[in-house]
Motif scaffolding. Structure first.
Motif, PDB file in Angstrom:
ATOM      1  N   HIS A   1      12.538  14.520   1.403  1.00 55.25           N
ATOM      2  CA  HIS A   1      12.203  13.135   2.099  1.00 55.25           C
ATOM      3  C   HIS A   1      11.168  13.577   3.020  1.00 55.25           C
ATOM      4  CE1 HIS A   1      15.687  11.583  -0.148  1.00 55.25           C
ATOM      5  NE2 HIS A   1      16.327  12.415   0.310  1.00 55.25           N
ATOM      6  N   THR A   2       9.944  13.743   2.371  1.00 53.39           N
ATOM      7  CA  THR A   2       8.778  13.736   3.253  1.00 53.39           C
ATOM      8  C   THR A   2       7.612  12.959   3.034  1.00 53.39           C
ATOM      9  OG1 THR A   2       9.206  16.261   3.151  1.00 53.39           O
ATOM     10  CG2 THR A   2       6.652  15.426   3.598  1.00 53.39           C
ATOM     11  N   VAL A   3       7.178  12.181   4.002  1.00 55.89           N
ATOM     12  CA  VAL A   3       5.986  11.251   3.763  1.00 55.89           C
ATOM     13  C   VAL A   3       5.042  11.463   4.709  1.00 55.89           C
ATOM     14  CG1 VAL A   3       7.857   9.194   3.335  1.00 55.89           C
ATOM     15  CG2 VAL A   3       7.084   9.616   5.826  1.00 55.89           C
ATOM     16  N   VAL A   4       3.854  11.473   4.087  1.00 52.18           N
ATOM     17  CA  VAL A   4       2.658  11.688   4.883  1.00 52.18           C
ATOM     18  C   VAL A   4       1.968  10.564   5.391  1.00 52.18           C
ATOM     19  CG1 VAL A   4       0.213  12.631   4.292  1.00 52.18           C
ATOM     20  CG2 VAL A   4       2.095  13.603   2.967  1.00 52.18           C
ATOM     21  N   MET A   5       2.014  10.377   6.795  1.00 46.86           N
ATOM     22  CA  MET A   5       1.654   9.128   7.453  1.00 46.86           C
ATOM     23  C   MET A   5       1.030   9.518   8.909  1.00 46.86           C
ATOM     24  SD  MET A   5       3.874   5.783   7.897  1.00 46.86           S
ATOM     25  CE  MET A   5       5.311   6.808   8.736  1.00 46.86           C
ATOM     26  N   LYS A   6       1.360  10.604   9.515  1.00 46.17           N
ATOM     27  CA  LYS A   6       0.890  10.861  10.857  1.00 46.17           C
ATOM     28  C   LYS A   6      -0.613  10.345  11.070  1.00 46.17           C
ATOM     29  CE  LYS A   6       4.497  13.904  13.077  1.00 46.17           C
ATOM     30  NZ  LYS A   6       4.611  15.172  13.579  1.00 46.17           N
ATOM     31  N   HIS A   7      -1.386  10.771  10.133  1.00 44.96           N
ATOM     32  CA  HIS A   7      -2.801  10.641  10.404  1.00 44.96           C
ATOM     33  C   HIS A   7      -3.335   9.510   9.494  1.00 44.96           C
ATOM     34  CE1 HIS A   7      -2.736  14.165  12.962  1.00 44.96           C
ATOM     35  NE2 HIS A   7      -1.944  14.638  11.787  1.00 44.96           N
ATOM     36  N   ARG A   8      -2.285   8.736   8.924  1.00 37.86           N
ATOM     37  CA  ARG A   8      -2.865   7.673   8.010  1.00 37.86           C
ATOM     38  C   ARG A   8      -2.617   6.369   8.736  1.00 37.86           C
ATOM     39  NH1 ARG A   8      -2.574   9.268   2.461  1.00 37.86           N
ATOM     40  NH2 ARG A   8      -3.300  11.709   2.554  1.00 37.86           N
ATOM     41  N   LYS A   9      -3.936   5.859   9.279  1.00 39.77           N
ATOM     42  CA  LYS A   9      -3.873   4.758  10.236  1.00 39.77           C
ATOM     43  C   LYS A   9      -4.663   3.652   9.563  1.00 39.77           C
ATOM     44  CE  LYS A   9      -2.954   7.714  14.133  1.00 39.77           C
ATOM     45  NZ  LYS A   9      -3.415   8.212  15.436  1.00 39.77           N
ATOM     46  N   GLY A  10      -5.346   3.848   8.425  1.00 46.88           N
ATOM     47  CA  GLY A  10      -6.216   2.664   8.029  1.00 46.88           C
ATOM     48  C   GLY A  10      -5.449   1.593   7.724  1.00 46.88           C
TER      49      GLY A  10
ATOM     50  N   LEU B   1      14.509  12.212   7.382  1.00 43.00           N
ATOM     51  CA  LEU B   1      13.000  12.092   6.972  1.00 43.00           C
ATOM     52  C   LEU B   1      12.196  12.782   7.795  1.00 43.00           C
ATOM     53  CD1 LEU B   1      11.353   9.972   5.305  1.00 43.00           C
ATOM     54  CD2 LEU B   1      11.342   8.363   7.241  1.00 43.00           C
ATOM     55  N   ARG B   2      11.347  13.323   7.016  1.00 41.51           N
ATOM     56  CA  ARG B   2      10.456  14.294   7.548  1.00 41.51           C
ATOM     57  C   ARG B   2       8.917  13.470   7.528  1.00 41.51           C
ATOM     58  NH1 ARG B   2       7.523  19.052   5.097  1.00 41.51           N
ATOM     59  NH2 ARG B   2       6.248  20.153   6.775  1.00 41.51           N
ATOM     60  N   ILE B   3       8.384  13.115   8.666  1.00 39.56           N
ATOM     61  CA  ILE B   3       6.889  12.713   8.762  1.00 39.56           C
ATOM     62  C   ILE B   3       5.824  13.711   8.936  1.00 39.56           C
ATOM     63  CG2 ILE B   3       5.461  10.954   9.676  1.00 39.56           C
ATOM     64  CD1 ILE B   3       7.940   9.215  10.097  1.00 39.56           C
ATOM     65  N   ILE B   4       4.904  13.655   8.142  1.00 41.28           N
ATOM     66  CA  ILE B   4       3.754  14.882   8.458  1.00 41.28           C
ATOM     67  C   ILE B   4       2.414  13.913   8.278  1.00 41.28           C
ATOM     68  CG2 ILE B   4       5.056  16.553   7.580  1.00 41.28           C
ATOM     69  CD1 ILE B   4       3.242  16.502   4.814  1.00 41.28           C
TER      70      ILE B   4
ATOM     71  N   ASP C   1      -2.946   3.130  17.383  1.00 43.02           N
ATOM     72  CA  ASP C   1      -1.858   4.272  17.696  1.00 43.02           C
ATOM     73  C   ASP C   1      -0.615   3.647  18.038  1.00 43.02           C
ATOM     74  OD1 ASP C   1      -3.657   6.195  17.239  1.00 43.02           O
ATOM     75  OD2 ASP C   1      -4.396   6.540  19.152  1.00 43.02           O
ATOM     76  N   HIS C   2      -0.427   2.564  18.920  1.00 44.39           N
ATOM     77  CA  HIS C   2       0.651   2.023  19.296  1.00 44.39           C
ATOM     78  C   HIS C   2       1.461   1.247  18.262  1.00 44.39           C
ATOM     79  CE1 HIS C   2       3.407  -0.664  21.723  1.00 44.39           C
ATOM     80  NE2 HIS C   2       2.882  -1.682  20.943  1.00 44.39           N
ATOM     81  N   TYR C   3       0.695   0.393  17.458  1.00 42.58           N
ATOM     82  CA  TYR C   3       1.443  -0.196  16.317  1.00 42.58           C
ATOM     83  C   TYR C   3       1.750   0.823  15.060  1.00 42.58           C
ATOM     84  CZ  TYR C   3       0.619  -4.790  18.258  1.00 42.58           C
ATOM     85  OH  TYR C   3       0.814  -5.873  18.895  1.00 42.58           O
ATOM     86  N   HIS C   4       0.923   1.812  15.063  1.00 41.55           N
ATOM     87  CA  HIS C   4       1.306   3.038  14.072  1.00 41.55           C
ATOM     88  C   HIS C   4       2.527   3.521  14.512  1.00 41.55           C
ATOM     89  CE1 HIS C   4       0.602   7.249  12.210  1.00 41.55           C
ATOM     90  NE2 HIS C   4       0.353   6.391  11.315  1.00 41.55           N
ATOM     91  N   ARG C   5       2.767   3.797  15.885  1.00 41.00           N
ATOM     92  CA  ARG C   5       4.027   4.466  16.265  1.00 41.00           C
ATOM     93  C   ARG C   5       4.960   3.705  16.053  1.00 41.00           C
ATOM     94  NH1 ARG C   5       2.080   5.416  20.740  1.00 41.00           N
ATOM     95  NH2 ARG C   5       2.984   3.937  21.940  1.00 41.00           N
ATOM     96  N   LEU C   6       4.895   2.376  16.222  1.00 40.88           N
ATOM     97  CA  LEU C   6       6.161   1.241  16.108  1.00 40.88           C
ATOM     98  C   LEU C   6       6.529   1.381  14.784  1.00 40.88           C
ATOM     99  CD1 LEU C   6       5.040  -1.621  18.253  1.00 40.88           C
ATOM    100  CD2 LEU C   6       6.753  -0.038  18.527  1.00 40.88           C
TER     101      LEU C   6
ATOM    102  N   ILE D   1       0.897  -1.281   0.105  1.00 43.28           N
ATOM    103  CA  ILE D   1      -0.084   0.059   0.108  1.00 43.28           C
ATOM    104  C   ILE D   1       1.024   1.312   0.171  1.00 43.28           C
ATOM    105  CG2 ILE D   1      -1.743   1.057   1.308  1.00 43.28           C
ATOM    106  CD1 ILE D   1      -2.765  -1.162   2.580  1.00 43.28           C
ATOM    107  N   VAL D   2       0.576   2.207  -0.885  1.00 43.71           N
ATOM    108  CA  VAL D   2       1.512   3.496  -0.843  1.00 43.71           C
ATOM    109  C   VAL D   2       0.643   4.203  -0.105  1.00 43.71           C
ATOM    110  CG1 VAL D   2       2.348   5.265  -2.604  1.00 43.71           C
ATOM    111  CG2 VAL D   2       1.920   3.065  -3.312  1.00 43.71           C
ATOM    112  N   VAL D   3       1.395   4.517   1.339  1.00 42.31           N
ATOM    113  CA  VAL D   3       0.336   5.165   2.329  1.00 42.31           C
ATOM    114  C   VAL D   3       0.199   6.312   2.067  1.00 42.31           C
ATOM    115  CG1 VAL D   3       0.365   5.375   4.675  1.00 42.31           C
ATOM    116  CG2 VAL D   3       1.111   3.328   3.774  1.00 42.31           C
ATOM    117  N   GLY D   4       1.129   7.095   1.550  1.00 44.62           N
ATOM    118  CA  GLY D   4       1.150   8.651   1.417  1.00 44.62           C
ATOM    119  C   GLY D   4      -0.205   9.156   0.453  1.00 44.62           C
TER     120      GLY D   4
END
Length: 326
Positions: free
Chosen positions: A196-205, A323-326, A294-299, A180-183
């Motif tokens: 090097h920016t990835v969109v993931m902080k609020h992508r938890k599906g 790496l920048r995670i937004i 949230d726990h596994y998303h953080r891991l 899955i291309v998460v961003g």
């Protein structure tokens, strides 16, 4: 010592990449126009029969698709791979008795690294990870486009919809690796050389799905993906960015304004290295709580960050790159 390429080889590589870029940009639209046009000609029975078939076959994309080895092993994909070149790197073994959700980062303009490694056999995924079956999951709306959907299905690509993921992770046995291309579209708008920016902080599906079916999470980072095109990036709040966001909201994908090397469409020749990281072990939980997600998303974010820093220097970046995670 690298073997010098012949002019014919260079032409075949450039042609292979150019046809794919044009297919990415225009093939879906061309298929729709062709079907409408044929409906008003003496060949109208052909699109009519196809639409009957389309109705009967409507659920196939969400039931594992229709992978065809013939398409995945086309020689054109080897030339495509060699143009950059694209390389698949394994860091650990994946257990064929388990299922996995692979998060692919970054999206870039066209996901060329993910396409080459996971939708064709040119980079040797099956040899690199014996016993694993890989499926790239993309925007579900593309499977509603006549004819174009058949091309996607033959390449072993499936929609990233919930029914599709449920089938791949619970009804197809073990040894499945769903990419899955998460961003997604939002991340493509941030694609630019040196970024090097990835969109993931609020992508938890994708994490929730992994928990529901007990599929381990695997971070994947493609170095060089953002270097392939130069993009005109509009600042947040500008008219250009608001129009891009509106288009993305309506259509599901973002209209990136980019330019490549030759002809404007051909990407720059930059080495593309897709590194598959170590799995984050996930326990099965049919109804995960927000805290568990949230726990596994953080891991997962920590694992992705570690993967980036462990391989950035060997993949051509300097130690200073972050790496920048937004």
């Amino acid at each position: 010592m690298t073997k010098e390429k012949t002019p014919l080889k260079e032409f075949l590589e450039a042609s292979s990449v150019l046809q794919w870029v044009l297919s990415f940009l225009f093939l879906g639209v061309a298929c729709m126009i062709l079907m409408v046009y044929l409906m008003f000609t003496s060949l109208w029975p052909l699109p009519t029969l196809y639409f009957v078939w389309l109705v009967l076959d409507w659920q196939t994309p969400e039931k594992g698709g229709r992978k065809t080895r013939f398409v995945r092993t086309w020689r054109v994909w080897e030339h495509f791979r060699d143009f950059f070149p694209v390389k698949l790197v394994k860091t650990v073994e994946l257990d064929p008795n388990r299922n996995y959700v692979l998060g692919s980062h970054p999206h870039g303009i066209m996901c060329m690294g993910a396409f080459a490694c996971f939708s064709t056999d040119s980079c040797g995924f099956s040899d690199t990870f014996p016993g694993m079956r890989v499926t790239l999951a993309i925007l579900a709306g593309l499977f509603k486009i006549p004819i174009f959907r058949e091309y996607l299905l033959c390449g072993g690509i499936c929609p990233v919809s919930k029914p599709s993921l449920v089938h791949l992770l619970s009804k197809s046995g073990s040894g499945n690796a769903v990419v899955i291309v998460v961003g997604g579209a939002k991340e493509s708008l941030a694609s630019s050389p040196g970024v090097h920016t990835v969109v993931m902080k609020h992508r938890k599906g994708f994490v929730r799905v992994a928990l529901e079916f007990g599929a381990d999470l695997v971070p994947v980072y493609t170095f060089g993906e953002n270097e392939l095109f130069r993009q005109l990036i509009f600042s947040e709040g500008s008219l250009g960015r608001r129009l891009q966001d509106l288009f993305k909201k309506v259509m599901g994908f973002a209209p990136c304004l980019f330019v490549g090397e030759r002809f404007g469409f051909l990407p720059y020749k930059t080495a593309v290295t897709t590194v598959v990281g170590s799995p984050v072990s996930v326990r099965k939980c049919s109804s995960p709580t927000e805290d568990e997600v949230d726990h596994y998303h953080r891991l997962y974010m920590e694992a992705l960050t570690t993967l980036f820093h462990q391989h950035k220097v060997s993949c051509g970046l300097s130690e200073s790159h972050q790496l920048r995670i937004i």
